[in-house]
Design a protein around this motif. Structure first.
Motif, PDB file in Angstrom:
ATOM      1  N   ILE A   1      -6.976   0.912  -6.857  1.00 38.50           N
ATOM      2  CA  ILE A   1      -7.807   2.059  -6.496  1.00 38.50           C
ATOM      3  C   ILE A   1      -7.361   3.278  -7.282  1.00 38.50           C
ATOM      4  CG2 ILE A   1      -6.290   2.642  -4.557  1.00 38.50           C
ATOM      5  CD1 ILE A   1      -8.773   3.540  -3.001  1.00 38.50           C
ATOM      6  N   THR A   2      -8.309   4.145  -7.599  1.00 37.87           N
ATOM      7  CA  THR A   2      -7.988   5.428  -8.230  1.00 37.87           C
ATOM      8  C   THR A   2      -8.610   6.538  -7.411  1.00 37.87           C
ATOM      9  OG1 THR A   2      -9.937   5.313  -9.670  1.00 37.87           O
ATOM     10  CG2 THR A   2      -7.866   4.454 -10.550  1.00 37.87           C
ATOM     11  N   ARG A   3      -7.918   7.668  -7.371  1.00 34.84           N
ATOM     12  CA  ARG A   3      -8.438   8.825  -6.651  1.00 34.84           C
ATOM     13  C   ARG A   3      -7.865  10.087  -7.269  1.00 34.84           C
ATOM     14  NH1 ARG A   3      -7.062  11.509  -1.144  1.00 34.84           N
ATOM     15  NH2 ARG A   3      -9.010  12.538  -0.638  1.00 34.84           N
ATOM     16  N   GLY A   4      -8.742  10.911  -7.824  1.00 30.91           N
ATOM     17  CA  GLY A   4      -8.315  12.180  -8.381  1.00 30.91           C
ATOM     18  C   GLY A   4      -7.255  12.051  -9.454  1.00 30.91           C
ATOM     19  N   GLY A   5      -7.320  10.985 -10.249  1.00 31.11           N
ATOM     20  CA  GLY A   5      -6.343  10.771 -11.299  1.00 31.11           C
ATOM     21  C   GLY A   5      -5.109  10.016 -10.851  1.00 31.11           C
ATOM     22  N   SER A   6      -4.972   9.745  -9.559  1.00 34.51           N
ATOM     23  CA  SER A   6      -3.845   8.981  -9.034  1.00 34.51           C
ATOM     24  C   SER A   6      -4.242   7.514  -8.870  1.00 34.51           C
ATOM     25  CB  SER A   6      -3.395   9.534  -7.682  1.00 34.51           C
ATOM     26  OG  SER A   6      -2.928  10.857  -7.800  1.00 34.51           O
ATOM     27  N   SER A   7      -3.286   6.623  -9.111  1.00 32.84           N
ATOM     28  CA  SER A   7      -3.521   5.186  -8.968  1.00 32.84           C
ATOM     29  C   SER A   7      -2.811   4.662  -7.734  1.00 32.84           C
ATOM     30  CB  SER A   7      -3.020   4.439 -10.208  1.00 32.84           C
ATOM     31  OG  SER A   7      -3.732   4.838 -11.361  1.00 32.84           O
ATOM     32  N   GLY A   8      -3.380   3.635  -7.159  1.00 30.69           N
ATOM     33  CA  GLY A   8      -2.776   3.048  -5.977  1.00 30.69           C
ATOM     34  C   GLY A   8      -3.378   1.698  -5.665  1.00 30.69           C
ATOM     35  N   VAL A   9      -3.218   1.290  -4.415  1.00 34.65           N
ATOM     36  CA  VAL A   9      -3.733   0.001  -3.960  1.00 34.65           C
ATOM     37  C   VAL A   9      -4.446   0.196  -2.630  1.00 34.65           C
ATOM     38  CG1 VAL A   9      -2.165  -1.533  -5.177  1.00 34.65           C
ATOM     39  CG2 VAL A   9      -1.426  -0.482  -3.028  1.00 34.65           C
ATOM     40  N   ALA A  10      -5.419  -0.672  -2.368  1.00 38.18           N
ATOM     41  CA  ALA A  10      -6.236  -0.569  -1.161  1.00 38.18           C
ATOM     42  C   ALA A  10      -6.268  -1.919  -0.455  1.00 38.18           C
ATOM     43  CB  ALA A  10      -7.652  -0.123  -1.510  1.00 38.18           C
ATOM     44  N   LEU A  11      -6.268  -1.876   0.860  1.00 39.47           N
ATOM     45  CA  LEU A  11      -6.238  -3.085   1.678  1.00 39.47           C
ATOM     46  C   LEU A  11      -7.278  -2.997   2.784  1.00 39.47           C
ATOM     47  CD1 LEU A  11      -4.629  -5.690   2.826  1.00 39.47           C
ATOM     48  CD2 LEU A  11      -3.477  -4.018   4.281  1.00 39.47           C
ATOM     49  N   VAL A  12      -7.969  -4.106   3.010  1.00 42.50           N
ATOM     50  CA  VAL A  12      -8.801  -4.298   4.198  1.00 42.50           C
ATOM     51  C   VAL A  12      -8.265  -5.520   4.930  1.00 42.50           C
ATOM     52  CG1 VAL A  12     -11.093  -4.839   5.097  1.00 42.50           C
ATOM     53  CG2 VAL A  12     -10.865  -3.370   3.078  1.00 42.50           C
ATOM     54  N   ALA A  13      -8.024  -5.403   6.222  1.00 43.90           N
ATOM     55  CA  ALA A  13      -7.706  -6.555   7.067  1.00 43.90           C
ATOM     56  C   ALA A  13      -8.761  -6.621   8.155  1.00 43.90           C
ATOM     57  CB  ALA A  13      -6.305  -6.425   7.671  1.00 43.90           C
ATOM     58  N   TRP A  14      -9.406  -7.759   8.290  1.00 44.74           N
ATOM     59  CA  TRP A  14     -10.542  -7.843   9.204  1.00 44.74           C
ATOM     60  C   TRP A  14     -10.473  -9.106  10.052  1.00 44.74           C
ATOM     61  CZ3 TRP A  14     -13.625 -12.128   8.912  1.00 44.74           C
ATOM     62  CH2 TRP A  14     -13.545 -12.872   7.722  1.00 44.74           C
ATOM     63  N   ASP A  15     -11.139  -9.043  11.186  1.00 41.87           N
ATOM     64  CA  ASP A  15     -11.275 -10.218  12.034  1.00 41.87           C
ATOM     65  C   ASP A  15     -12.534 -10.071  12.866  1.00 41.87           C
ATOM     66  OD1 ASP A  15     -10.691  -9.148  14.847  1.00 41.87           O
ATOM     67  OD2 ASP A  15      -8.853  -8.538  13.802  1.00 41.87           O
ATOM     68  N   ARG A  16     -12.877 -11.118  13.560  1.00 40.52           N
ATOM     69  CA  ARG A  16     -14.003 -11.103  14.491  1.00 40.52           C
ATOM     70  C   ARG A  16     -13.517 -11.474  15.886  1.00 40.52           C
ATOM     71  NH1 ARG A  16     -16.510 -13.533   9.827  1.00 40.52           N
ATOM     72  NH2 ARG A  16     -18.092 -12.150   8.937  1.00 40.52           N
ATOM     73  N   GLY A  17     -12.337 -10.983  16.223  1.00 44.07           N
ATOM     74  CA  GLY A  17     -11.701 -11.306  17.493  1.00 44.07           C
ATOM     75  C   GLY A  17     -12.159 -10.432  18.637  1.00 44.07           C
ATOM     76  N   PRO A  18     -11.310 -10.261  19.651  1.00 41.76           N
ATOM     77  CA  PRO A  18     -11.715  -9.554  20.860  1.00 41.76           C
ATOM     78  C   PRO A  18     -11.821  -8.047  20.698  1.00 41.76           C
ATOM     79  CG  PRO A  18      -9.414 -10.200  20.997  1.00 41.76           C
ATOM     80  CD  PRO A  18      -9.971 -10.849  19.763  1.00 41.76           C
ATOM     81  N   GLY A  19     -11.322  -7.500  19.582  1.00 37.87           N
ATOM     82  CA  GLY A  19     -11.319  -6.063  19.410  1.00 37.87           C
ATOM     83  C   GLY A  19     -10.135  -5.421  20.109  1.00 37.87           C
ATOM     84  N   MET A  20      -9.952  -4.124  19.870  1.00 40.25           N
ATOM     85  CA  MET A  20      -8.817  -3.424  20.474  1.00 40.25           C
ATOM     86  C   MET A  20      -9.155  -1.961  20.693  1.00 40.25           C
ATOM     87  SD  MET A  20      -6.210  -2.830  17.237  1.00 40.25           S
ATOM     88  CE  MET A  20      -6.158  -4.559  16.771  1.00 40.25           C
ATOM     89  N   ASN A  21      -8.398  -1.328  21.554  1.00 41.99           N
ATOM     90  CA  ASN A  21      -8.464   0.118  21.730  1.00 41.99           C
ATOM     91  C   ASN A  21      -7.503   0.725  20.714  1.00 41.99           C
ATOM     92  OD1 ASN A  21      -7.907   2.818  22.555  1.00 41.99           O
ATOM     93  ND2 ASN A  21      -8.604   2.328  24.623  1.00 41.99           N
TER      94      ASN A  21
END
Length: 333
Positions: free
Chosen positions: A67-87
């Motif tokens: 990922i890039t943002r405003g000239g800075s480089s980095g890394v991006a993560l998505v973790a997903w599920d279709r479970g019961p959900g949470m508060n």
């Protein structure tokens, strides 16, 4: 403004999968220039987010990308599920966890990530997003933008791509879908993106007419360009092919694009102008997303970060048998 590259896709079914995500995320972090300390933070974020999926839902998946943002480089993560959900708010408090543990997972992510976000609904699962940068990005622009780009199953290159340009209160976004899959589609999309970057301040229709010439040596592509002006509160759009723009405010509205293919048969493209009042969200996606989607079953999602919105739309409406890209723009950090 965060532009993510093509995501690598991981299933989360067993403990060994957590290690796979952690190691690859750390490798991408090193490649992005993160020092040893921040690379360690990235590895811990990947571990906590992936482990939470197995604890709360038993199975799910992860997306990781540069990922890039405003000239800075980095890394991006998505973790997903279709479970019961949470508060989510409760899980951030000490001693609270839907898995019966200390609830440290989200707390650790919130402390270590440059940005993080989560969306969860009871019975519908959870999406957690996090970004880690080598250096803190510059102050955010008028509009926040985020997207996910996922290749055809089993492939590493995506025929979909996107880019953006910021000029004061004006943000221009292009989303491209190269015909087919794999290297040929990726080359077509890259030619269109390169053409956009040469003169991103041109009118959207003119950008696409120039991209039509750039795509002639390739197999061709569909694309949409949207320019949002925060001062005038307008959105100007031009599109050709199967890349669909939507405006979501008091209602959800699909915008007009034209039939054709950049590089093959492109009609004279015209700009369409729409009001873009405060509180409006722009969504642009390829046909890797189902055409009939709506947010009726996702109350509160539009309050999340664009990256989280895009990831949730991909999780819930992705076809699963095509390249897929979803880009979201809204006002705010």
């Amino acid at each position: 403004m965060e532009v993510t590259g093509t995501s690598e896709v991981f299933g989360l079914e067993h403990d060994a999968d957590v290690g796979n995500v952690r190691r690859r995320f750390a490798t991408l972090a090193q490649a992005a220039g993160l020092d040893e300390s921040r690379t360690g933070d990235a590895a811990l974020i990947a571990t906590e987010a992936s482990t939470n999926v197995l604890k709360h839902a038993q199975h799910g998946g992860a997306l990781i990308a540069p990922i890039t943002r405003g000239g800075s480089s980095g890394v991006a993560l998505v973790a997903w599920d279709r479970g019961p959900g949470m508060n989510v708010e409760a899980c951030l408090r000490d001693g609270m966890s839907t898995a019966g543990t200390a609830g440290a997972g989200l707390g650790a992510i919130s402390r270590l990530a440059s940005r993080w976000d989560a969306y969860s609904r009871r019975g519908q699962g959870t999406v957690v997003t996090a970004t880690v940068f080598a250096h803190e990005p510059v102050s955010p622009a008028r509009f926040a933008v985020g997207g996910v780009c996922v290749p055809y199953p089993g492939m590493t290159r995506s025929g979909d791509a996107w880019a953006m340009h910021v000029e004061g209160d004006v943000t221009s976004v292009i989303v491209v879908d190269g015909l087919g899959h794999g290297d040929g589609a990726a080359e077509a999309a890259a030619a269109v993106i390169a053409s956009f970057r040469t003169r991103p301040l041109d009118a959207p229709g003119d950008i696409l007419m120039r991209a039509d010439q750039a795509a002639r040596p390739t197999r061709g592509a569909g694309a949409t360009v949207a320019r949002v002006d925060g001062r005038e509160q307008t959105c100007v759009v031009a599109g050709v092919g199967n890349v669909q723009p939507w405006l979501i405010g008091e209602s959800q509205r699909q915008l007009v694009t034209q039939h054709g293919t950049l590089g093959q048969a492109t009609p004279k493209l015209r700009d369409e102008r729409y009001p873009f009042p405060a509180g409006t969200t722009l969504v642009i996606h390829s046909d890797g997303l189902k055409s009939r989607w709506n947010l009726g079953a996702h109350p509160g999602l539009l309050a999340c970060a664009p990256y989280t919105i895009a990831a949730t739309l991909w999780r819930d409406f992705g076809r699963g048998r095509d390249d897929a890209i979803v880009v979201v723009l809204r006002e705010g950090p």
